[in-house]
Design a protein around this motif. Structure first.
Motif, PDB file in Angstrom:
ATOM      1  N   SER A 176       0.831  -1.208   0.000  1.00  0.00           N
ATOM      2  CA  SER A 176       0.000   0.000   0.000  1.00  0.00           C
ATOM      3  C   SER A 176       0.866   1.259   0.000  1.00  0.00           C
ATOM      4  N   LEU A 177       1.933   1.241   0.778  1.00  0.00           N
ATOM      5  CA  LEU A 177       2.836   2.391   0.806  1.00  0.00           C
ATOM      6  C   LEU A 177       3.496   2.605  -0.551  1.00  0.00           C
ATOM      7  N   GLU A 178       3.806   1.509  -1.230  1.00  0.00           N
ATOM      8  CA  GLU A 178       4.410   1.631  -2.566  1.00  0.00           C
ATOM      9  C   GLU A 178       3.399   2.189  -3.568  1.00  0.00           C
ATOM     10  N   ALA A 179       2.157   1.684  -3.507  1.00  0.00           N
ATOM     11  CA  ALA A 179       1.140   2.101  -4.475  1.00  0.00           C
ATOM     12  C   ALA A 179       0.721   3.556  -4.290  1.00  0.00           C
ATOM     13  N   THR A 180       0.647   4.019  -3.035  1.00  0.00           N
ATOM     14  CA  THR A 180       0.143   5.370  -2.754  1.00  0.00           C
ATOM     15  C   THR A 180       1.237   6.425  -2.705  1.00  0.00           C
ATOM     16  N   PHE A 181       2.357   6.082  -2.066  1.00  0.00           N
ATOM     17  CA  PHE A 181       3.414   7.081  -1.846  1.00  0.00           C
ATOM     18  C   PHE A 181       4.726   6.760  -2.568  1.00  0.00           C
ATOM     19  N   ASP A 182       4.730   5.724  -3.400  1.00  0.00           N
ATOM     20  CA  ASP A 182       5.934   5.303  -4.150  1.00  0.00           C
ATOM     21  C   ASP A 182       7.123   5.005  -3.231  1.00  0.00           C
ATOM     22  N   ILE A 183       6.832   4.491  -2.037  1.00  0.00           N
ATOM     23  CA  ILE A 183       7.901   4.101  -1.114  1.00  0.00           C
ATOM     24  C   ILE A 183       8.334   2.685  -1.459  1.00  0.00           C
ATOM     25  N   PRO A 184       9.609   2.450  -1.768  1.00  0.00           N
ATOM     26  CA  PRO A 184      10.078   1.111  -2.139  1.00  0.00           C
ATOM     27  C   PRO A 184       9.754   0.073  -1.063  1.00  0.00           C
ATOM     28  N   ILE A 185       9.328  -1.096  -1.502  1.00  0.00           N
ATOM     29  CA  ILE A 185       8.955  -2.154  -0.574  1.00  0.00           C
ATOM     30  C   ILE A 185      10.106  -2.531   0.350  1.00  0.00           C
ATOM     31  N   VAL A 186      11.303  -2.597  -0.189  1.00  0.00           N
ATOM     32  CA  VAL A 186      12.472  -2.971   0.626  1.00  0.00           C
ATOM     33  C   VAL A 186      12.689  -1.962   1.754  1.00  0.00           C
ATOM     34  N   PHE A 187      12.550  -0.676   1.437  1.00  0.00           N
ATOM     35  CA  PHE A 187      12.765   0.370   2.444  1.00  0.00           C
ATOM     36  C   PHE A 187      11.722   0.284   3.554  1.00  0.00           C
ATOM     37  N   SER A 188      10.445   0.195   3.169  1.00  0.00           N
ATOM     38  CA  SER A 188       9.382   0.146   4.177  1.00  0.00           C
ATOM     39  C   SER A 188       9.483  -1.128   5.006  1.00  0.00           C
ATOM     40  N   SER A 189       9.918  -2.219   4.383  1.00  0.00           N
ATOM     41  CA  SER A 189      10.087  -3.480   5.106  1.00  0.00           C
ATOM     42  C   SER A 189      11.164  -3.361   6.182  1.00  0.00           C
ATOM     43  N   ILE A 190      12.265  -2.710   5.853  1.00  0.00           N
ATOM     44  CA  ILE A 190      13.363  -2.531   6.814  1.00  0.00           C
ATOM     45  C   ILE A 190      12.923  -1.649   7.979  1.00  0.00           C
ATOM     46  N   VAL A 191      12.276  -0.523   7.666  1.00  0.00           N
ATOM     47  CA  VAL A 191      11.821   0.410   8.706  1.00  0.00           C
ATOM     48  C   VAL A 191      10.810  -0.274   9.623  1.00  0.00           C
ATOM     49  N   LEU A 192       9.856  -0.977   9.027  1.00  0.00           N
ATOM     50  CA  LEU A 192       8.825  -1.668   9.812  1.00  0.00           C
ATOM     51  C   LEU A 192       9.457  -2.701  10.741  1.00  0.00           C
ATOM     52  N   THR A 193      10.401  -3.454  10.225  1.00  0.00           N
ATOM     53  CA  THR A 193      11.062  -4.481  11.031  1.00  0.00           C
ATOM     54  C   THR A 193      11.774  -3.866  12.231  1.00  0.00           C
ATOM     55  N   ILE A 194      12.445  -2.752  12.025  1.00  0.00           N
ATOM     56  CA  ILE A 194      13.176  -2.078  13.115  1.00  0.00           C
ATOM     57  C   ILE A 194      12.206  -1.578  14.185  1.00  0.00           C
TER      58      ILE A 194
END
Length: 455
Positions: A176-194
């Motif tokens: 959803s973050l990628e589709a709406t805000f063009d945030i790369p999946i890898v980046f959001s995955s790393i931030v979420l995990t932390i």
């Protein structure tokens, strides 16, 4: 034969007639046996939610409101946004009607689970409250049934690791973050995990504090946004409701001979997604309820049942009505994208995409936290109360979160349905076995309440 086909067949078997009959049957039985307690005592339940219990002898790790927030954190997630969209897209608008029905019956089931969670609970070897179906199976049904309690705990760990707790939530957030805000999946995955690492190692008290702030705020915000869509399209609302009810019993006629929709399909998807969303009968919420600071099982049971009302009757209904009212369900889009399309069209603005994405991110995030705790309690039970292995469990949980964004959506939901169904069986058997305890405890409480012995 592909892995998706095999998983779909397993899911269809588990969510076939036996489980549907068991879930609805338990809900109907307790609705009748407790004289419609989910309706007659709903107002009292909401009062109890915000009114601390004034009595001596309370035990528990967190407040009743915090325990409900933790339970809601685990239930209000992608099921409310993605799950509803998936059910309506695959089963037609009638699936929403069956979600309503299973939620209404499920409130009596959730009440019973919350009651038993307080009635049968103890402490682990570190002094923390230990409760939930695995404990009321063993303590209520006897040591000979410990195998059933172990089965529930095992399936509970699976649901936390590869079901509701990780894959659907994290996949929904990142995509959803990628589709709406063009945030790369890898980046959001790393931030979420932390972020998850920083919170879950603080235990239930830290999780409940976060949930007590995020859950009420996001639920109210999402409902307000949904109401705005309904107001802007008020002239379509009556027809949408009629379509939902009509399609629940005669989809071919209601949908103009649309191919692919059957009553059984609507029931299966409505019930499965409804249970995925509110978890009534699944046995997860009692794990959080057991930690509540109270000595009255009935009081916590009433508070627990409000979770199903808020989750499905309110939040899921908002999503479903927006999708049906805007007519977006009858297209190729599905999942979070379908809900996003519905809100964007309903609000006649790209702001709709932001509403859905922000709601999905926070709902799913809190679900990850709640289910980490559920799985942890099940894991502790499997290790006979020893907490030394919790660090291993948490590391595995975090590793699966990191992997979740890269799995296929259809496979994710099928796996979640399978492990959800497996977890429900032991809990529903326990509810049936302990039905007399539930009924007698309920009668005793309201008798004492009428006499003024409790407030």
């Amino acid at each position: 034969m592909s892995i998706d086909t095999i998983l779909s067949q397993i899911s269809s078997f588990i969510w076939g007639a036996p489980l549907l009959i068991l879930l609805s049957g338990v809900g109907i039985y307790f609705t009748l046996a407790l004289k419609g307690i989910q309706i007659s005592q709903l107002l009292r339940a909401f009062v109890y939610m915000f009114k601390p219990e004034k009595s001596e002898g309370q035990t528990g790790d967190i407040s009743a409101f915090a325990s409900l927030s933790t339970a809601l954190a685990a239930t209000i997630g992608t099921g409310n946004i993605v799950g509803v969209a998936t059910a309506i897209h695959s089963g037609g608008p009638g699936a929403l009607f069956w979600m309503w029905l299973i939620a209404l019956l499920g409130m009596a089931t959730k009440y019973s689970e919350g009651l038993l969670a307080i009635k049968f609970r103890g402490r682990d070897k570190d002094g923390f409250i230990a409760g939930g179906p695995m404990y009321y199976i063993e303590m209520g049904m006897g040591k000979n049934w410990r195998w059933l309690a172990k089965a529930f705990a095992f399936f509970g760990v699976l649901v936390a690791l590869v079901g509701i707790g990780t894959f659907p939530q994290v996949n929904g957030i990142t995509h959803s973050l990628e589709a709406t805000f063009d945030i790369p999946i890898v980046f959001s995955s790393i931030v979420l995990t932390i972020i998850v690492i920083a919170i879950i190692f603080g235990g239930v008290k830290r999780i409940s504090k976060i949930a007590s702030v995020i859950v009420p705020f996001m639920a109210v915000s999402y409902v307000i946004a949904s109401v705005c869509v309904l107001i802007l399209n008020a002239e379509k609302l009556p027809d949408a409701i009629l379509l939902i009810v009509h399609a629940a019993f005669d989809p071919q006629a209601a949908l103009g001979g649309a191919v692919g929709f059957t009553v059984m399909q609507a029931i299966q998807l409505g019930v499965a997604r409804g249970i995925f969303s509110n978890e009534s009968g699944l046995g997860s919420a009692p794990i959080a309820a057991a930690a509540a600071q109270t000595k009255e099982p009935v009081r916590q049971g009433l508070i627990s049942m409000t979770g199903t009302f808020l989750d499905t009757i309110i939040v899921c209904t908002m999503t479903g009505l927006v999708i049906v009212l805007t007519g977006t369900w009858n297209g190729q889009t599905q999942g979070a994208e379908l809900t996003t399309q519905a809100f964007t069209q309903g609000l006649d603005s790209s702001f709709g995409a932001i509403v859905v994405t922000v709601g999905l991110v926070f709902f799913a995030f809190t679900t990850v936290l709640g289910w980490c705790y559920y799985g942890e309690r099940c894991f502790v039970y499997l290790t006979n109360g020893r907490t030394k292995g919790i660090k291993f469990y948490r590391i595995l949980f975090v590793a699966l979160i990191a992997a979740a964004p890269f799995l296929e959506l259809k496979t994710i939901w099928t796996i979640a349905d399978i492990v959800n169904g497996l977890m429900a069986f032991p809990n529903l058997i326990a509810l049936i076995a302990l039905r007399k305890v539930i009924i007698e405890e309920t009668k005793s409480y309201f008798f004492r309440l009428k006499k003024g012995e409790i407030m």
